[in-house]
Motif scaffolding. Structure first.
Motif, mmCIF file in Angstrom:
data_model
loop_
_atom_site.group_PDB
_atom_site.id
_atom_site.type_symbol
_atom_site.label_atom_id
_atom_site.label_comp_id
_atom_site.label_asym_id
_atom_site.label_seq_id
_atom_site.Cartn_x
_atom_site.Cartn_y
_atom_site.Cartn_z
ATOM 1 N N PRO A 15 0.828 -1.216 0.000
ATOM 2 C CA PRO A 15 0.000 0.000 0.000
ATOM 3 C C PRO A 15 0.860 1.263 0.000
ATOM 4 O O PRO A 15 1.960 1.282 0.560
ATOM 5 N N VAL A 16 0.315 2.291 -0.614
ATOM 6 C CA VAL A 16 1.053 3.554 -0.693
ATOM 7 C C VAL A 16 0.043 4.694 -0.879
ATOM 8 O O VAL A 16 -1.021 4.504 -1.460
ATOM 9 N N HIS A 17 0.391 5.864 -0.354
ATOM 10 C CA HIS A 17 -0.501 7.021 -0.526
ATOM 11 C C HIS A 17 -0.275 7.642 -1.908
ATOM 12 O O HIS A 17 0.738 7.394 -2.565
ATOM 13 N N GLY A 18 -1.259 8.414 -2.342
ATOM 14 C CA GLY A 18 -1.269 8.949 -3.700
ATOM 15 C C GLY A 18 -0.015 9.701 -4.105
ATOM 16 O O GLY A 18 0.523 9.487 -5.189
ATOM 17 N N VAL A 55 -8.712 6.027 3.912
ATOM 18 C CA VAL A 55 -8.313 7.373 4.323
ATOM 19 C C VAL A 55 -7.480 7.254 5.590
ATOM 20 O O VAL A 55 -7.886 6.633 6.566
ATOM 21 N N GLU A 56 -6.295 7.846 5.543
ATOM 22 C CA GLU A 56 -5.384 7.829 6.685
ATOM 23 C C GLU A 56 -5.374 9.224 7.300
ATOM 24 O O GLU A 56 -4.982 10.197 6.644
ATOM 25 N N LEU A 57 -5.816 9.313 8.548
ATOM 26 C CA LEU A 57 -5.848 10.596 9.239
ATOM 27 C C LEU A 57 -4.462 10.905 9.786
ATOM 28 O O LEU A 57 -3.756 10.017 10.260
ATOM 29 N N GLN A 58 -4.113 12.189 9.727
ATOM 30 C CA GLN A 58 -2.812 12.629 10.222
ATOM 31 C C GLN A 58 -3.036 13.838 11.128
ATOM 32 O O GLN A 58 -3.752 14.759 10.758
ATOM 33 N N GLU A 59 -2.410 13.821 12.253
ATOM 34 C CA GLU A 59 -2.587 14.919 13.187
ATOM 35 C C GLU A 59 -1.977 16.201 12.635
ATOM 36 O O GLU A 59 -0.804 16.224 12.236
ATOM 37 N N GLY A 60 -2.790 17.242 12.590
ATOM 38 C CA GLY A 60 -2.317 18.543 12.139
ATOM 39 C C GLY A 60 -2.084 18.649 10.635
ATOM 40 O O GLY A 60 -1.540 19.642 10.169
ATOM 41 N N ARG A 61 -2.455 17.634 9.897
ATOM 42 C CA ARG A 61 -2.261 17.664 8.448
ATOM 43 C C ARG A 61 -3.510 17.094 7.784
ATOM 44 O O ARG A 61 -4.281 16.374 8.416
ATOM 45 N N PRO A 62 -3.671 17.393 6.515
ATOM 46 C CA PRO A 62 -4.842 16.834 5.824
ATOM 47 C C PRO A 62 -4.754 15.302 5.746
ATOM 48 O O PRO A 62 -3.671 14.728 5.706
ATOM 49 N N ARG A 64 -4.908 11.653 4.100
ATOM 50 C CA ARG A 64 -4.422 11.241 2.790
ATOM 51 C C ARG A 64 -5.000 9.871 2.445
ATOM 52 O O ARG A 64 -5.304 9.070 3.336
ATOM 53 N N ASN A 65 -5.129 9.658 1.161
ATOM 54 C CA ASN A 65 -5.668 8.399 0.665
ATOM 55 C C ASN A 65 -4.534 7.400 0.469
ATOM 56 O O ASN A 65 -3.513 7.725 -0.130
ATOM 57 N N VAL A 66 -4.754 6.205 0.973
ATOM 58 C CA VAL A 66 -3.774 5.132 0.818
ATOM 59 C C VAL A 66 -4.403 4.077 -0.083
ATOM 60 O O VAL A 66 -5.524 3.625 0.165
ATOM 61 N N TYR A 67 -3.676 3.699 -1.110
ATOM 62 C CA TYR A 67 -4.165 2.740 -2.097
ATOM 63 C C TYR A 67 -3.458 1.406 -1.905
ATOM 64 O O TYR A 67 -2.272 1.362 -1.598
ATOM 65 N N ALA A 68 -4.234 0.328 -2.100
ATOM 66 C CA ALA A 68 -3.680 -1.015 -1.970
ATOM 67 C C ALA A 68 -4.209 -1.876 -3.112
ATOM 68 O O ALA A 68 -5.337 -1.701 -3.578
ATOM 69 N N LEU A 69 -3.406 -2.808 -3.519
ATOM 70 C CA LEU A 69 -3.752 -3.724 -4.598
ATOM 71 C C LEU A 69 -4.601 -4.873 -4.043
ATOM 72 O O LEU A 69 -4.325 -5.384 -2.964
ATOM 73 N N THR A 70 -5.615 -5.269 -4.795
ATOM 74 C CA THR A 70 -6.456 -6.410 -4.429
ATOM 75 C C THR A 70 -6.042 -7.607 -5.285
ATOM 76 O O THR A 70 -5.297 -7.443 -6.263
ATOM 77 N N PRO A 71 -6.532 -8.790 -4.947
ATOM 78 C CA PRO A 71 -6.263 -9.934 -5.828
ATOM 79 C C PRO A 71 -6.740 -9.669 -7.260
ATOM 80 O O PRO A 71 -6.076 -10.053 -8.219
ATOM 81 N N ARG A 72 -7.867 -8.984 -7.400
ATOM 82 C CA ARG A 72 -8.353 -8.635 -8.740
ATOM 83 C C ARG A 72 -7.352 -7.711 -9.441
ATOM 84 O O ARG A 72 -7.144 -7.780 -10.643
ATOM 85 N N GLY A 73 -6.710 -6.853 -8.685
ATOM 86 C CA GLY A 73 -5.704 -5.957 -9.247
ATOM 87 C C GLY A 73 -4.504 -6.713 -9.778
ATOM 88 O O GLY A 73 -3.959 -6.374 -10.834
ATOM 89 N N ARG A 74 -4.092 -7.741 -9.068
ATOM 90 C CA ARG A 74 -2.979 -8.580 -9.548
ATOM 91 C C ARG A 74 -3.359 -9.272 -10.851
ATOM 92 O O ARG A 74 -2.564 -9.339 -11.781
ATOM 93 N N GLU A 75 -4.583 -9.792 -10.901
ATOM 94 C CA GLU A 75 -5.070 -10.431 -12.134
ATOM 95 C C GLU A 75 -5.116 -9.420 -13.279
ATOM 96 O O GLU A 75 -4.715 -9.729 -14.403
ATOM 97 N N LEU A 76 -5.627 -8.234 -12.982
ATOM 98 C CA LEU A 76 -5.743 -7.208 -14.010
ATOM 99 C C LEU A 76 -4.374 -6.809 -14.545
ATOM 100 O O LEU A 76 -4.200 -6.642 -15.759
ATOM 101 N N LEU A 77 -3.402 -6.657 -13.670
ATOM 102 C CA LEU A 77 -2.048 -6.314 -14.110
ATOM 103 C C LEU A 77 -1.530 -7.364 -15.085
ATOM 104 O O LEU A 77 -1.007 -7.031 -16.151
ATOM 105 N N THR A 78 -1.705 -8.623 -14.743
ATOM 106 C CA THR A 78 -1.263 -9.706 -15.639
ATOM 107 C C THR A 78 -1.995 -9.634 -16.971
ATOM 108 O O THR A 78 -1.382 -9.772 -18.029
#
Length: 170
Positions: A15-18, A55-62, A64-78
């Motif tokens: 997973p990684v943020h945008g 959505v990942e909340l951060q103290e004192g900051r906006p 941020r959205n964190v994205y992660a790959l699903t099993p369907r995403g692995r299939e789609l990549l292939t």
């Protein structure tokens, strides 16, 4: 389609943020990844079930959205890297991106990608040769440009043939 492939490829490492995703997507083309291409692609991937967003909340900051790959995403990549549709086969980046995944593809998928590109290159070569045959001798600069293009296309066909031999190895 390249932006989706790049994004899915980065996300398969975790997973990684945008913003970080945008930074990690290193395209070999001149065009940099921008928010206007990345975030619509992420929305499409999320809607297709290939990616989840939290959505990942951060103290004192906006937040941020964190994205992660699903099993369907692995299939789609292939699926995406295993095929090269005719309408994308003329795009250098689309083709080279798929070649960069050949280590992960089965031999039949490699063959299909190479065949799709070869068909496009052969058609372009025939067209340029036809233009050269009808070229006005007084237009030497146009002729030089067309001859250069013929040379490049012939070189690419040789390269594709060399790749074909290597691509047969599992």
């Amino acid at each position: 389609m390249t932006i989706e492939i790049y994004a899915l490829s980065v996300l398969r490492r975790g997973p990684v943020h945008g913003y970080e995703l945008k930074r990690r997507v290193q395209r070999p083309s001149i065009a940099a990844v921008n928010n206007n291409s990345l975030y619509p692609a992420l929305r499409r991937l999320e809607q297709s079930g290939a990616v989840t967003k939290t959505v990942e909340l951060q103290e004192g900051r906006p937040a941020r959205n964190v994205y992660a790959l699903t099993p369907r995403g692995r299939e789609l990549l292939t699926e995406l890297v295993s095929t090269l549709p005719p309408d994308l086969a003329s795009d250098d980046e689309e083709f080279l991106l798929r070649v960069s995944f050949f280590d992960e593809l089965a031999v039949p998928a490699r063959r299909a990608v190479l065949r799709a590109r070869q068909d496009v290159v052969e058609a372009a070569l025939a067209q340029v040769r036809s233009l050269l045959a009808d070229a006005d001798p007084a237009r030497s600069w146009r002729r030089r440009a067309q001859e250069q293009l013929v040379e490049r296309l012939e070189q690419e066909l040789l390269w594709i043939e060399a790749l074909r031999g290597e691509a047969e190895q599992p």
